[in-house]
Write an enzyme that holds these catalytic residues in place. Structure first.
Site, PDB file in Angstrom:
ATOM      1  N   TYR A 168      36.335  45.358  38.166  1.00 57.74           N
ATOM      2  CA  TYR A 168      36.970  45.694  39.440  1.00 57.74           C
ATOM      3  C   TYR A 168      36.699  44.603  40.485  1.00 57.74           C
ATOM      4  O   TYR A 168      37.610  44.139  41.182  1.00 57.74           O
ATOM      5  CB  TYR A 168      36.409  47.050  39.890  1.00 57.74           C
ATOM      6  CG  TYR A 168      36.932  47.587  41.191  1.00 57.74           C
ATOM      7  CD1 TYR A 168      38.240  48.076  41.282  1.00 57.74           C
ATOM      8  CD2 TYR A 168      36.108  47.651  42.310  1.00 57.74           C
ATOM      9  CE1 TYR A 168      38.706  48.601  42.485  1.00 57.74           C
ATOM     10  CE2 TYR A 168      36.573  48.176  43.507  1.00 57.74           C
ATOM     11  CZ  TYR A 168      37.869  48.646  43.589  1.00 57.74           C
ATOM     12  OH  TYR A 168      38.314  49.176  44.767  1.00 57.74           O
ATOM     13  N   LYS A 172      39.459  42.358  42.389  1.00 59.59           N
ATOM     14  CA  LYS A 172      39.576  42.468  43.843  1.00 59.59           C
ATOM     15  C   LYS A 172      39.434  41.107  44.523  1.00 59.59           C
ATOM     16  O   LYS A 172      40.093  40.821  45.514  1.00 59.59           O
ATOM     17  CB  LYS A 172      38.543  43.463  44.377  1.00 59.59           C
ATOM     18  CG  LYS A 172      38.915  44.916  44.089  1.00 59.59           C
ATOM     19  CD  LYS A 172      40.304  45.205  44.631  1.00 59.59           C
ATOM     20  CE  LYS A 172      40.708  46.642  44.566  1.00 59.59           C
ATOM     21  NZ  LYS A 172      42.137  46.836  44.915  1.00 59.59           N
TER      22      LYS A 172
END
Ligand code: NAG
Ligand code: NAG
Ligand code: NAG
Ligand code: NAG
Ligand code: NAG
Length: 724
Positions: A168, A172
């Site tokens: 993640y 991001k």
């Protein structure tokens, strides 16, 4: 719920896609956009929090809610990986697309040890590739309509890392890089891309946070930030905006000052040198930020470049960074008297002018700021007590190396090159070079001599090889002169360029420094003279200025009239500036070296309106004649005045006293008397300082025709006396 205040931000006619808008942040965005008049495509797969179901159509519920509130919305249930289908929904339903808010996301936390390729890919697909696909599908529409707004959703997990979120975090942070480049590629097309970093109590974080905190993290507190970023009035581009709990801020990547790892350009760099410098390399106490890749590269290269200049002992340098815009360029030009009433000045005053230019002495403004905003002078002369009222700006030298940009980020490096012990005080020679931070180019070099009154004893030499000397003008008469009045507000205006020294505006301070009233900045009237020289010898082309040197000899009071006398000597133009009211020389020993001389043919009308002082005399006479027609008609004559400068006729004036009119130009009636006189002498005559008979006998006043008639002009000339 819709506020109809005239100041409220509306999205009438705009079409907005919000991905992942079925709940949480996306839903809050969609509702707020809908309430502000946008047509909203509410995208949501309709899945559960883990992104693998397709249970109920949450998008429909949000669409209903928007419609219930009087807004326009349609649902879309496609995956963001099919971004083209989402954009097609917008086009089919509303005919256009203006804003894409990439919000859809999923979370799957596990430590890196346990992460599989599938884990990695799924996260990257939804967050990174999905944002790309949806934005890519909208991009051609944005390009075509020259408008678009893109929001990408990043996370503190990306910026700072978070346990269990390796996949993640990577995705991001990938979005930040993606936004950085979209901002550059889209910027010129009015497509602005920004990153939002929300902390919201969405369904993704509901399980993780305690309930009271969860309440503070309402998505409704973040939606206004996103909505503003997507409004046409918001010109933010390429930024990372953090927002949570009714708070917002901007994040930026910072870098240490860094340090050069070698002593000379040809030195090897060794791991040991890196170890030795590690503290400096990683010293974050004075961090820097950069806006472009060029800036950061240029900054590194100029640090290394200093080795080449042989001044790697640059720790004493005072660095002044200036970020100036076209409005600063214009303000400066106004400060040095540029005016739209002078055709050659428009290029300094209008940012859309074909040849919009920075007035070439702009960087002199950095001098006072660099010297006074730092300890440069104190450090240069240990033991010196600096009393601002005892410091005089003695001389200024400047050399331009490259065309100066009309806006830019520049860095000036100041250092003391010598300290001279003079009879009545100390002279500090300060030099600064100014570099373009975008290209790394050296733009200009300046040298300032600062005279510290009464502080003798400092410095050991009387002369320095570093001094660039002033040169007196030739002994002959000047080839050209331009006279121009400064405004009473000249210093008040010039201060806005950064030299806020109260000496130039505050009566008390001026009195304390021994002046009867505030004085004009020397650098301000310098600008006047440079304009006069460029106008006369460079065809008004600022790029022809190569270098200049001046000595400030006396003060000028705002409102006084300056005269720049100029002598051409090859490509060097000597000049001297004086104050007319006072007949004192205020700039002496000055010269400008031009790349090439491009003299303007004297256009009498243009020139006279700018530079002839005697115009004021004739204007006064015109007023008098107009208000005393019967009296002047008794003189019963038509007079033709030819006003000269340096022996060249400049302008004709007619006093038709038979009709009681005064006008510029040759007489339209039969002339009784023709008078030829120099501009200065005409003023002297009017002031009563020059006797007409003596002027005539000395050949200063040439009279043809009816000489006796001129006796009757006396009263008319006298009208000027009290007023000039
Ligand atoms: C991200 O990686 C973690 C393991 O670190 C994994 O548990 C999770 O499922 C991944 N997320 C997604 C959406 O695949
Ligand atoms: C964003 O667009 C503006 C306006 O075109 C541009 O000046 C700026 O450089 C762009 N921002 C970035 C980060 O490229
Ligand atoms: C490292 O930093 C110290 C403290 O600022 C400074 O005195 C020193 O000159 C620096 N060294 C280099 C090589 O920049
Ligand atoms: C701009 O400069 C060029 C070259 O000196 C000149 O030909 C042109 O007329 C100038 N444009 C304007 C609007 O003054
Ligand atoms: C003339 O110049 C002197 C010397 O700078 C100054 O003291 C005086 O005030 C000036 N007078 C006027 C009328 O400006």
């Amino acid at each position: 719920m819709v506020t109809d205040n005239i100041n409220s931000l509306r999205f009438v006619g705009r079409v907005v896609i919000v991905t992942g808008a079925g709940a949480g942040l996306g839903r809050a965005y969609a509702l707020l956009f809908g309430s502000r008049g946008a047509s909203v495509v509410v995208n949501d797969l309709g899945g559960s929090i883990h992104g693998d179901g397709n249970s109920n159509k949450v998008a429909d519920v949000v669409v209903e809610e928007i419609k219930r509130n009087g807004g326009k919305a349609v649902a879309n249930y496609d995956s963001v990986l099919d971004g083209d289908k989402i954009v097609k929904t917008a086009i089919d339903a509303f005919g256009r697309i203006d804003v894409v808010v990439n919000n859809a996301g999923i979370l799957r936390d596990k430590s890196f040890t346990k992460m599989t390729d599938t884990d990695w890919n799924l996260i990257h697909d939804v967050h990174l590739k999905g944002s790309m696909k949806t934005t890519k599908a909208a991009w051609p529409y944005f390009h075509k309509q020259n408008y678009g707004r893109v929001i990408l959703t990043s996370s503190h997990s990306g910026l700072y890392g978070n346990f269990g979120q390796a996949n993640y975090s990577a995705a991001k942070m990938g979005l930040v890089g993606f936004a950085n480049t979209l901002a550059i590629e889209g910027g010129k097309k009015n497509i602005y891309t920004n990153v939002i970093i929300p902390i919201a109590g969405s369904r993704l974080t509901e399980d993780i946070l305690p309930p009271d905190l969860f309440e503070q993290l309402k998505p409704e507190y973040i939606a206004p930030v996103v909505v503003w970023l997507c409004h046409e009035d918001c010109l933010e581009n390429g930024s990372i905006i953090d927002s949570a709990a009714g708070w917002a801020g901007k994040s930026q990547i910072v870098r240490s000052n860094g340090c050069v790892l070698k002593k000379t350009l040809s030195d090897e760099v060794t791991p040991e040198a890196v170890r030795e410098n590690w503290i400096n390399i990683t010293d974050m106490s004075n961090p820097k930020t950069f806006d472009t890749i060029q800036e950061v590269t240029a900054e590194i290269m100029t640090s290394v470049e200093k080795l080449k200049d042989g001044n790697s002992a640059s720790n004493k340098d005072v660095i002044l960074r200036t970020n100036y815009q076209s409005r600063d360029a214009i303000l400066y030009a106004l400060g040095v008297g540029a005016s739209i009433s002078k055709p050659e000045d428009i290029q300094y005053l209008y940012e859309n002018h074909e040849n919009f230019s920075l007035f070439p002495t702009f960087y002199v403004t950095f001098g006072p700021i660099g010297c006074m905003s730092s300890n440069l002078l104190e450090d240069g002369i240990p033991g010196l007590q600096l009393d601002p009222s005892k410091i005089l700006h003695g001389e200024e030298y400047l050399e331009i190396h490259k065309k100066l940009p009309t806006e830019g980020k520049v860095e000036s490096r100041f250092r003391i090159v010598d300290v001279l012990n003079k009879e009545k005080g100390t002279v500090i020679l300060v030099q600064y070079e100014t570099y373009d931070l975008t290209t790394g180019d050296k733009l200009a070099t300046h040298q300032i001599s600062i005279f510290v009154i009464g502080s003798n004893g400092f410095g050991n030499t009387r002369n320095s090889p570093h001094v660039i000397p002033c040169i007196d003008p030739p002994k002959r008469k000047p080839c050209a002169s331009i006279t121009e009045k400064t405004s009473a507000d000249q210093a008040a205006l010039y201060r806005l360029n950064g030299d806020l020294n109260p000496l130039h505006i505050d009566n008390n301070i001026a009195n304390m420094a021994g002046f009867s009233q505030p004085i004009l900045h020397g650098l301000c009237f310098l600008g006047f003279s440079v304009r006069h020289v460029l106008q006369t010898f460079a065809g008004g082309d600022p790029d022809l200025l190569k270098s200049l040197k001046v000595r400030f000899a006396k003060p000028v009071i705002p409102g006084q009239t300056l005269r720049t006398d100029m002598w051409r000597n090859g490509d060097r133009i000597h000049f001297q500036t004086s104050v007319l009211e006072n007949n004192s020389n205020v700039i002496t020993g000055a010269y400008i070296d031009l790349k090439e001389v491009r003299p303007v043919p004297i256009k009498p009308n243009l020139c006279s309106s700018i530079s002839l002082k005697s115009n004021a005399v004739f204007d006064q006479m015109a007023d008098y004649v107009k208000s005393h027609p019967d009296e002047v008609k008794k003189i019963n004559g038509v007079f033709h005045y030819i006003v000269t400068q340096n022996g060249e006729p400049q302008v004709d004036w007619t006093l038709d006293l038979k009709k009681a009119v005064v006008y510029k130009g040759k007489p339209k009636e039969k002339v009784d008397t023709t008078l030829t006189i120099d501009d200065n002498d005409m003023v002297e005559l009017a002031l009563g300082k020059l006797n007409p008979q003596i002027a005539f006998m000395r050949g200063k006043l040439k009279i043809k025709g009816n000489i006796m008639l001129t006796q009757k002009l006396k009263t008319l000339l006298n009208v000027n006396k009290p007023k000039l």
